[in-house]
Design an enzyme around this catalytic site. Structure first.
Site, PDB file in Angstrom:
ATOM      1  N   LYS A 184      32.791  58.062  28.088  1.00 29.79           N
ATOM      2  CA  LYS A 184      32.371  59.431  27.764  1.00 29.79           C
ATOM      3  C   LYS A 184      33.220  60.386  28.585  1.00 29.79           C
ATOM      4  O   LYS A 184      33.702  60.034  29.665  1.00 29.79           O
ATOM      5  CB  LYS A 184      30.891  59.610  28.137  1.00 29.79           C
ATOM      6  CG  LYS A 184      30.204  60.740  27.436  1.00 29.79           C
ATOM      7  CD  LYS A 184      29.543  60.334  26.133  1.00 29.79           C
ATOM      8  CE  LYS A 184      28.833  61.486  25.477  1.00 29.79           C
ATOM      9  NZ  LYS A 184      28.110  61.124  24.281  1.00 29.79           N
ATOM     10  N   GLY A 219      12.674  69.164  16.593  1.00 35.33           N
ATOM     11  CA  GLY A 219      14.094  69.499  16.464  1.00 35.33           C
ATOM     12  C   GLY A 219      14.577  69.328  15.043  1.00 35.33           C
ATOM     13  O   GLY A 219      14.575  68.229  14.497  1.00 35.33           O
ATOM     14  N   GLY A 275      17.686  70.136  13.759  1.00 40.54           N
ATOM     15  CA  GLY A 275      19.126  70.383  13.767  1.00 40.54           C
ATOM     16  C   GLY A 275      19.833  69.482  12.776  1.00 40.54           C
ATOM     17  O   GLY A 275      19.283  69.111  11.730  1.00 40.54           O
ATOM     18  N   VAL A 303      20.607  66.318  12.759  1.00 35.43           N
ATOM     19  CA  VAL A 303      19.959  65.041  12.437  1.00 35.43           C
ATOM     20  C   VAL A 303      18.528  65.271  11.943  1.00 35.43           C
ATOM     21  O   VAL A 303      18.108  64.701  10.937  1.00 35.43           O
ATOM     22  CB  VAL A 303      19.938  64.095  13.659  1.00 35.43           C
ATOM     23  CG1 VAL A 303      19.316  62.759  13.278  1.00 35.43           C
ATOM     24  CG2 VAL A 303      21.342  63.882  14.211  1.00 35.43           C
TER      25      VAL A 303
END
Ligand code: NAD
Length: 346
Positions: free
Chosen positions: A79, A179, A181, A183
């Site tokens: 990452k 949420g 968003g 997804v």
């Protein structure tokens, strides 16, 4: 341009990449390349200092090792983080310089989008490296991974329902979605199509209106989502929403959603189990996005490859939850052991 090696026990390589001309300060962490080149997104965030950025990069890179292995991908975990405010500090030159640093790692790390980084930003980095994925153009460009993540979450949620609710049929079941968003909204579409009832929340008024009008979702305030009468709680906003504060409020019998790092701390898995709530491990359930990105990294154009791997996420969830049930173990611990075994054999 300066690349400085950082000492991080347990990690293969961690570097601080800095460049005075563009102001870039980035940490790139490679946790493991045992299963293949490390792959994981780049996050841009206004970290307080380098130490905070490094801590986040290390945690996220290790998480990618586990997510990629659980998704049966020939990829390791890595990452990167860029210390900057995505609303103010982002320039094409900054992203291009980041791309040059990624290129210097010679294919041991592939980058992609994460929080604060868009497809366009990755396209800038990709001008200077071929080790960037999640592009919308190009022969293998995979674009937005969110619909694939949502499909994987939906399939794994059905499996989790089999163990937590006694049926994998979500018709008539109530799912609380935190949420709405990229997804969360796609997940709502799958759930609506399957006949589930939706209770949802977001801090974005447009998203709320869309979920209400498209799926008939009952909307509640962000703080009220934990305590709603629901069969399944789906965290699809930020991490750490399953916490000692939220767990006592939950009425759902199953937690399964897209968010990364859902458990605020190690004890939360036990706290959920103590309340008889089944937890579907996040990094197994939300692996669809990295599968989509992996197809681009591995130069695979067949959609069937992606679909087969996403379906396999549900099989893996099934095996992990089966083992957790029969051995009275915590699902997230079983998932970690599952991946540790894969890595030990690699
Ligand atoms: P997103 O930013 O598009 O959506 C997050 C949504 O959560 C936004 O609509 C935001 O307004 C809302 N939100 C933020 N704080 C909230 C709060 N306190 N209460 C209610 N809603 C809140 O992100 P996304 O791409 O949909 O990802 C959702 C989660 O899934 C993230 O944790 C992400 O790391 C994880 N994830 C995403 C993917 C992917 O393919 N996009 C893959 C794996 C994991």
């Amino acid at each position: 341009m300066k690349l400085k090696e950082l000492d991080a026990p347990g990690y293969e390589r961690v570097v601080l990449a800095s460049d005075d001309a563009t102001g870039l300060r980035s940490i790139i962490a490679i946790h493991s390349t045992k299963l293949g080149p490390a792959a994981g997104g780049c996050r841009m965030f206004n970290y307080e200092n380098i130490d905070a950025a490094e801590t986040d990069a290390l945690r996220l890179a290790k998480g990618m090792t586990y997510k990629n292995a659980a998704a049966s991908l020939p990829l390791g975990g890595g990452k990167s983080v860029i210390i900057a405010d995505p609303r103010k500090d982002k320039t094409p030159e900054l992203m291009q310089t980041f791309g040059k640093f990624v290129n210097e790692l010679a294919g041991t790390y592939y980058t992609a989008e994460d929080v604060g980084i868009s497809v366009e930003d990755i396209a800038e980095a990709a001008k200077f490296t071929s080790y960037a994925a999640g592009l919308s153009d190009g022969p293998f460009g995979s674009g937005d991974p969110s619909p694939v993540t949502a499909r994987g979450v939906f399939l794994c949620m059905q499996v989790a329902a089999k163990y937590g609710l006694g049926t994998n049929d979500l018709m008539g079941k109530t799912v609380a979605v935190q949420g709405l968003g990229h997804v969360g909204m796609h997940l709502c579409a799958h759930l609506h199509e399957a006949g589930a009832k939706l209770v949802a929340t977001d801090i974005n008024a447009t998203a709320i209106e869309e979920a209400s009008s498209r799926f008939g979702a009952r909307i509640v305030d962000p703080d009220a989502i934990y305590g709603v009468e629901a069969d399944i709680f789906a965290p699809c906003a930020m991490g750490a929403s399953i916490s000692p504060g939220s767990i006592p409020q939950l009425k759902a019998k199953v937690v399964a959603g897209a968010a990364n790092n859902q458990l605020a701390d190690e004890n939360c898995g036990q706290l959920l189990a103590d309340r008889g709530i089944l937890y579907a491990p996040d990094y197994v359930v939300n692996g669809g996005g990295i599968i989509n990105v992996a197809a681009e990294i591995l130069k695979i154009s067949e959609q069937a490859w992606v679909e087969e791997k996403v379906i396999r996420l549900a099989d893996t969830t099934d095996q992990i939850l089966s083992q957790a049930t029969t051995t009275h173990a915590l699902p997230h611990i079983v998932a970690d052991q599952w991946v540790d075994n894969i890595l030990a054999k690699a």
